[in-house]
Design a protein around this motif. Structure first.
Motif, PDB file in Angstrom:
ATOM      1  N   ALA A 329       0.840  -1.200   0.000  1.00 53.76           N
ATOM      2  CA  ALA A 329       0.000   0.000   0.000  1.00 53.76           C
ATOM      3  C   ALA A 329       0.875   1.251   0.000  1.00 53.76           C
ATOM      4  O   ALA A 329       0.643   2.184  -0.771  1.00 53.76           O
ATOM      5  CB  ALA A 329      -0.920  -0.001   1.220  1.00 53.76           C
ATOM      6  N   ALA A 330       1.913   1.250   0.866  1.00 52.94           N
ATOM      7  CA  ALA A 330       2.784   2.426   0.952  1.00 52.94           C
ATOM      8  C   ALA A 330       3.488   2.676  -0.382  1.00 52.94           C
ATOM      9  O   ALA A 330       3.484   3.792  -0.903  1.00 52.94           O
ATOM     10  CB  ALA A 330       3.808   2.238   2.068  1.00 52.94           C
ATOM     11  N   LEU A 331       4.081   1.625  -0.940  1.00 52.81           N
ATOM     12  CA  LEU A 331       4.876   1.819  -2.155  1.00 52.81           C
ATOM     13  C   LEU A 331       3.991   2.180  -3.346  1.00 52.81           C
ATOM     14  O   LEU A 331       4.333   3.055  -4.147  1.00 52.81           O
ATOM     15  CB  LEU A 331       5.684   0.559  -2.459  1.00 52.81           C
ATOM     16  N   LEU A 332       2.826   1.522  -3.454  1.00 50.56           N
ATOM     17  CA  LEU A 332       1.939   1.864  -4.564  1.00 50.56           C
ATOM     18  C   LEU A 332       1.431   3.288  -4.413  1.00 50.56           C
ATOM     19  O   LEU A 332       1.259   3.998  -5.401  1.00 50.56           O
ATOM     20  CB  LEU A 332       0.748   0.909  -4.614  1.00 50.56           C
ATOM     21  N   ALA A 487       4.963  -6.517  -9.720  1.00 52.92           N
ATOM     22  CA  ALA A 487       6.285  -5.987 -10.029  1.00 52.92           C
ATOM     23  C   ALA A 487       7.014  -5.541  -8.759  1.00 52.92           C
ATOM     24  O   ALA A 487       8.236  -5.470  -8.730  1.00 52.92           O
ATOM     25  CB  ALA A 487       6.156  -4.819 -11.007  1.00 52.92           C
ATOM     26  N   LEU A 488       6.243  -5.242  -7.704  1.00 52.37           N
ATOM     27  CA  LEU A 488       6.855  -4.800  -6.450  1.00 52.37           C
ATOM     28  C   LEU A 488       7.452  -5.954  -5.646  1.00 52.37           C
ATOM     29  O   LEU A 488       8.128  -5.717  -4.649  1.00 52.37           O
ATOM     30  CB  LEU A 488       5.807  -4.119  -5.572  1.00 52.37           C
ATOM     31  N   ALA A 489       7.138  -7.196  -6.060  1.00 53.04           N
ATOM     32  CA  ALA A 489       7.506  -8.358  -5.246  1.00 53.04           C
ATOM     33  C   ALA A 489       8.950  -8.335  -4.731  1.00 53.04           C
ATOM     34  O   ALA A 489       9.170  -8.553  -3.529  1.00 53.04           O
ATOM     35  CB  ALA A 489       7.209  -9.632  -6.005  1.00 53.04           C
ATOM     36  N   PRO A 490       9.961  -8.046  -5.590  1.00 49.10           N
ATOM     37  CA  PRO A 490      11.324  -8.060  -5.038  1.00 49.10           C
ATOM     38  C   PRO A 490      11.539  -7.021  -3.947  1.00 49.10           C
ATOM     39  O   PRO A 490      12.255  -7.277  -2.975  1.00 49.10           O
ATOM     40  CB  PRO A 490      12.215  -7.781  -6.256  1.00 49.10           C
TER      41      PRO A 490
END
Lengths: 663, 322
Positions: A329-332, A487-490
């Motif tokens: 949530a934060a990164l998105l 795409a955020l997984a890593p």
């Protein structure tokens, strides 16, 4: 390759500093190319997961300059370079004869390069150096219109707050480095600080990064400084530089500080939630288009800090799934906010360019004269109000899922916090919708309230392109939120050691799943498809069934249409109910109506008093204290040498006796 | 497999048509009950259908200062509300696309419809449009935090935010009466009254200038555009009634695995409960006066407080505080 691109930015800055006139326009194409190159490098690192590290023999003696591009840096690099690209494309539309000044163009690439450097810095020295470079470059951009006293005041406050922030970060890195002085991030990671030191580092990081991001009560400079810069720079400062501040906090709290303790979550959550609500209350009462946007930036930074706090809480309790939802949530939200806030600031720049005004009460009806800008701004306004199916809602939805899961945490403080946080976030979301309906409704809809607004014109193609690209990203990001989350997984894996359920776990490929498909699913494409089908069917059916004639006529307005545009609702009147409901509590807002007695020919008066308690408590009072103290201590400047010697001797004695007692 | 898919698709389509078809009837029931209680004859039950048909036949008059937003907003508002209404489980809990949006997304869909309506209200540039929009958005800021607390309580009780999942949970344990759920019920009723512009928050039957909220926003609409706006507000009423029914009175609703027979029972039960609750709304509306706009924070504040108490009690019943 990224070195070449950074070099290109530096060279562009250098050359622009030497040249004058139309040649300055070259800055923007060069910056755009460099941003694309850097973005591609970042994207490759994010997707392949292969870190790139370098060590340059400059910087502190014996340490050198460490640079590293890992998944986290790559993600924030993409955020930065997306914003730089949009701002550069917007800049290409500037009028070569009138709008290029040697006060802005050389600093623009320098600012972009500094932000890129911050996220790839891999030792404390490199980090602080590029952080300061970023602060100073943006400060110089704020003061570009130095003839305006407002700008000078904003720049002064910004400089003070930036200095305080950097000082706090200096402490944070000092604590991280420990007595041995290992300033490279690898060394810090290998020797995480003691618990007490870690807590102090966290507080210092919160002050340092929070002041740059606008966390309340360190926010006061932001709504002054961001709007004072040229609009495409405002877009970079609000959309991107605040994200660099978030990066700093994430890097310190999740990477360098070692395994988290649950109560670390409380300061960011509490401050973040207060920031979210108060930021919007300021925004909804302000009448300056760009300042409203800056206040809304504060709100979004608060939302991101809440998400980061929740991620810390989940992570400290060994719940990587919850931590992954909160961190995603934060990164998105970092990514989404960089898109729609840049879009909105560029739109505000377009309005400023077309009308020369940024006071909402002097605008109106721009949708007729700037149709494209109006359409793009509408996308941004709806996206920032967290409305589906646009991108703002994706991160908001994930954050709500994290809040809803928070009662499962074992600590009582977090139990009690979770409903309060949920309610405050919901209030912030509803206030955001009210705020942007107000902004859009007064600036773009209705009838023009001034001659400038009536004579507005559409902006150049390059500027439309920049806004259109960002608007497209807001729509795509909303529909493809699940893809972005994958795409955020890593990054998630690097920070919290967990991930979201993959795309194959949900009902369709584009379902966003939090925790478990049986628990919560949000499928934006399906909903968007349904809405599209439903509205098209309605359109066709209604047009078949109904009388298709449409007549244009004067407005009905309950039978009393008034030709004067002054009778419309203004931004101030729109905010009045909100001011009465919330302002009375938050700002002790009071309205007074002076109605002269019948027969009296004096005009009636209406006045509103709004008190900014935060400014009083955190800025005005300390400012007065410092001033008073310095006046008292002023006598020290006029002593004789004898007395100075006595003072020094006394100080020495006192220090020695303290040292004697301590040992 | 293909046949299953077809049946599921049909069931989803059926729900979309049911909510659309029954919405004006529900409004007719409310109006009729109110009229009879005031000892008036009242309009026929089917008057709302006739009104919509009449509006569709009339030409649309659009103000000169209106933009494309004003003309396209009714279609989008109607579509958003319709989709949201179709996502609330009505006669069966396991419909094909119920999973596409959980209750958080549902609230946000309605929020999108509201924001568009408020924008459309400001588009013509009249004082009444502005008054309606500004009050509507103010009421939303009061209702949304309360709604979030209700969602949180339900999620704590049922462990999911999917409406179908919550409904299944309550079908499985119908007799576990919980104080926290009773409090959430009251809170949700207040939120529903506020969101649907019903008395005491707003009076849908009036054009009295100083008290208008919803009506002030749609004052400039006419003809087919007004028909769509009206239909959307009918749908929204059905949506909130269905939501209340689905969460707090789900008996009779067909579970996910039911066949056609179960669906038929579910449909009859849903229609009966829907019209029954519409009648209750009518009784409520004649027994209370409309409030002043600035008394609303107190009224909706009750929902907020009850929502908060509900969560604290939910914590207690789960023993997490002990």
């Amino acid at each position: 390759m990224s070195g070449v691109a950074l070099g290109a930015l530096a060279v562009a800055a250098f050359l622009a500093a030497l040249t004058r006139g139309p040649a300055l326009a070259l800055v923007y194409p060069v910056s755009a190319l460099a941003a694309i190159t850097l973005g591609v490098v970042d994207l490759r690192v994010l997707l392949t997961g292969a870190d790139v590290a370098a060590r340059l023999p400059i910087g502190l003696p014996g340490i050198g300059l460490h640079l590293r591009l890992d998944s986290l840096s790559a993600f924030f690099g993409i955020v930065i370079n997306g914003g730089v690209l949009a701002a550069s494309v917007y800049g290409m539309g500037f009028d070569r004869a009138k709008e290029l000044t040697p006060r802005v163009e050389p600093l623009f690439p320098l600012f972009a390069a500094a932000m890129n450097l911050v996220v790839i810095a891999d030792d404390a020295y490199a980090f602080l150096f590029s952080w300061e470079l970023m602060s100073l470059a943006s400060w110089a951009l704020v003061v570009a219109r130095h003839t305006d006293p407002e700008s000078r005041r904003a720049a002064h406050l910004y400089l003070v707050m930036a200095a305080i922030g950097t000082a706090a970060l200096l402490f944070a890195f000092g604590g991280l480095a420990g007595p041995a002085g290992g300033y490279a991030f690898d060394t810090v990671r290998a020797h995480p600080p003691q618990p007490m030191v870690a807590a102090l580092v966290l507080v210092a990081a919160l002050i340092g990064c929070g002041s740059k991001g606008g966390l309340i009560p360190l926010h006061a400079w932001l709504p002054l400084a961001h709007p004072a810069a040229p609009s495409h720079v405002s877009a970079l400062m609000s959309g991107v530089m605040t994200k660099v501040a978030i990066y700093g906090f994430v890097r310190i709290a999740f990477d360098l500080l070692g395994p988290p303790v649950w109560w670390w979550a409380l300061p960011p959550i509490i401050l973040g939630a207060m920031t979210a609500v108060l930021g919007l209350l300021y925004a909804v009462l302000d009448r300056d288009l760009k300042r409203v946007l800056a206040y809304s930036t504060i709100e979004n930074v608060g939302v991101i800090f809440v998400a980061l706090g929740l991620a810390l809480a989940f992570s400290a309790n060994g719940q990587p799934e919850g931590a992954a939802v909160a961190m995603a949530a934060a990164l998105l939200h970092v990514l989404n906010h960089s898109w729609f806030k840049s879009l909105l600031f560029l739109g505000a720049g377009a309005v400023l360019h077309a009308t020369g005004r940024r006071d909402l009460d002097g605008l109106g009806g721009l949708i007729h004269r700037m149709p494209r800008t109006a359409a793009f701004f509408l996308v941004g306004a709806l996206a920032i109000s967290a409305l589906p199916p646009l991108n703002g809602f994706v991160s908001e939805w994930l954050l709500f899922q994290a809040v809803i899961a928070a009662p499962a945490l074992p600590q009582a403080a977090l139990h009690f916090a979770s409903p309060a946080i949920g309610a405050m976030l919901a209030l912030a979301a509803a206030l955001a919708a009210a705020c942007f309906v107000r902004v859009y409704g007064t600036a773009f809809l209705g009838r023009p309230r001034s001659a400038e607004a009536a004579g507005a014109h559409e902006v150049p193609l390059a500027q439309q392109l920049a806004m259109g690209g960002l608007a497209l990203l807001c729509i795509l990001g909303g529909l493809m939120g699940s893809v972005l989350a994958v795409a955020l997984a890593p990054v998630l894996d690097q920070l919290v050691g967990g991930g979201l359920p993959g795309t194959d776990s949900g009902p369709t490929l584009f379902s966003l799943v939090a925790f478990d498909p049986a628990r919560s699913v949000y499928d934006a494409p399906i909903i968007a498809l349904f809405v599209a089908i439903a509205s098209l069917t309605t359109l066709v059916v209604v047009h078949r069934l109904s009388e298709r004639r449409t007549r244009r006529g004067p407005a009905w307005d309950c039978g009393f249409p008034d030709p004067s545009p002054a009778t419309q609702y203004t931004a101030s009147s729109f905010a009045q109910p909100l001011r009465r409901v919330y302002g009375a509590v938050a700002f002790t807002a009071r309205e007074t109506v002076e109605m002269p007695a019948p027969g009296d020919t004096r005009p009636a008066r209406f006045s509103v008093v709004v008190v900014d308690h935060l400014w009083r408590a955190f800025y005005a009072a300390p400012g007065r204290a410092v001033l008073g103290l310095s006046e008292r201590l002023n006598v020290l400047q006029f002593l004789t040498i004898r007395r100075y010697l006595v003072l020094m001797f006394a100080a020495l004695i006192i220090l020695l006796s303290i040292a004697a007692v301590m040992t | 497999m293909t046949r299953d898919l077809l049946v599921q698709l049909l069931a989803q389509g059926a729900q979309m048509s049911f909510v659309l078809l029954i919405a004006p009837l529900a409004v007719g029931v409310v109006r009729r009950v109110k009229a009879r209680l005031m000892r008036r004859q009242g309009p026929p039950l089917l008057q709302a259908y006739l009104d919509l048909a009449k509006l569709l036949r009339k030409e649309s008059v659009v103000a000169e200062s209106a933009s494309w937003l004003f003309r396209s907003a009714p279609y989008l508002i109607f579509a958003l509300t319709w989709v949201a209404a179709a996502l609330v489980p009505s006669f069966a809990s396991g419909l094909m696309f119920n999973w596409a949006a959980d209750v958080v997304a549902l609230v946000a869909l309605l929020g999108a419809a509201r924001a568009l309506l408020a924008l459309a209200g400001m588009d013509v540039g009249t004082s009444f449009g502005g008054i309606g929009s500004s009050r509507e958005m103010m009421i939303a800021t009061l209702a949304e935090p309360a709604m979030m607390l209700i969602v949180l309580t339900l999620a704590i009780a049922a462990g999911t935010t999917r409406l179908a999942g919550v409904a299944d949970f309550f079908i499985a344990e119908p007799f576990a009466v919980r104080v926290s759920l009773a409090l959430s019920l009251i809170a949700l009723i207040i939120v529903a009254l506020a969101e649907n512009a019903r008395i005491p928050v707003d009076n849908p039957a009036t054009h009295l200038e100083l008290t208008m909220v919803h009506e002030a926003m749609v004052l400039e609409y006419s003809g087919r555009h007004l028909a769509l706006i009206e239909a959307a507000s009918h749908l929204k009423l059905v949506l909130y009634l269905s939501l209340l029914i689905c969460l707090f009175a789900p008996f009779g609703m067909a579970p996910a695995t039911a066949g056609l027979y179960g669906w038929a029972i579910g449909l009859v039960a849903w229609i009966a409960k829907l019209l029954g609750s519409a009648a209750l709304l009518g009784v409520w509306e004649v027994s209370i006066a409309k409030m002043r706009v600035f008394r609303l924070p107190d009224f909706v504040g009750i929902a907020f407080v009850f929502g908060f108490l509900a969560i604290l009690l939910a914590f207690l019943t789960r023993g997490v505080l002990a």
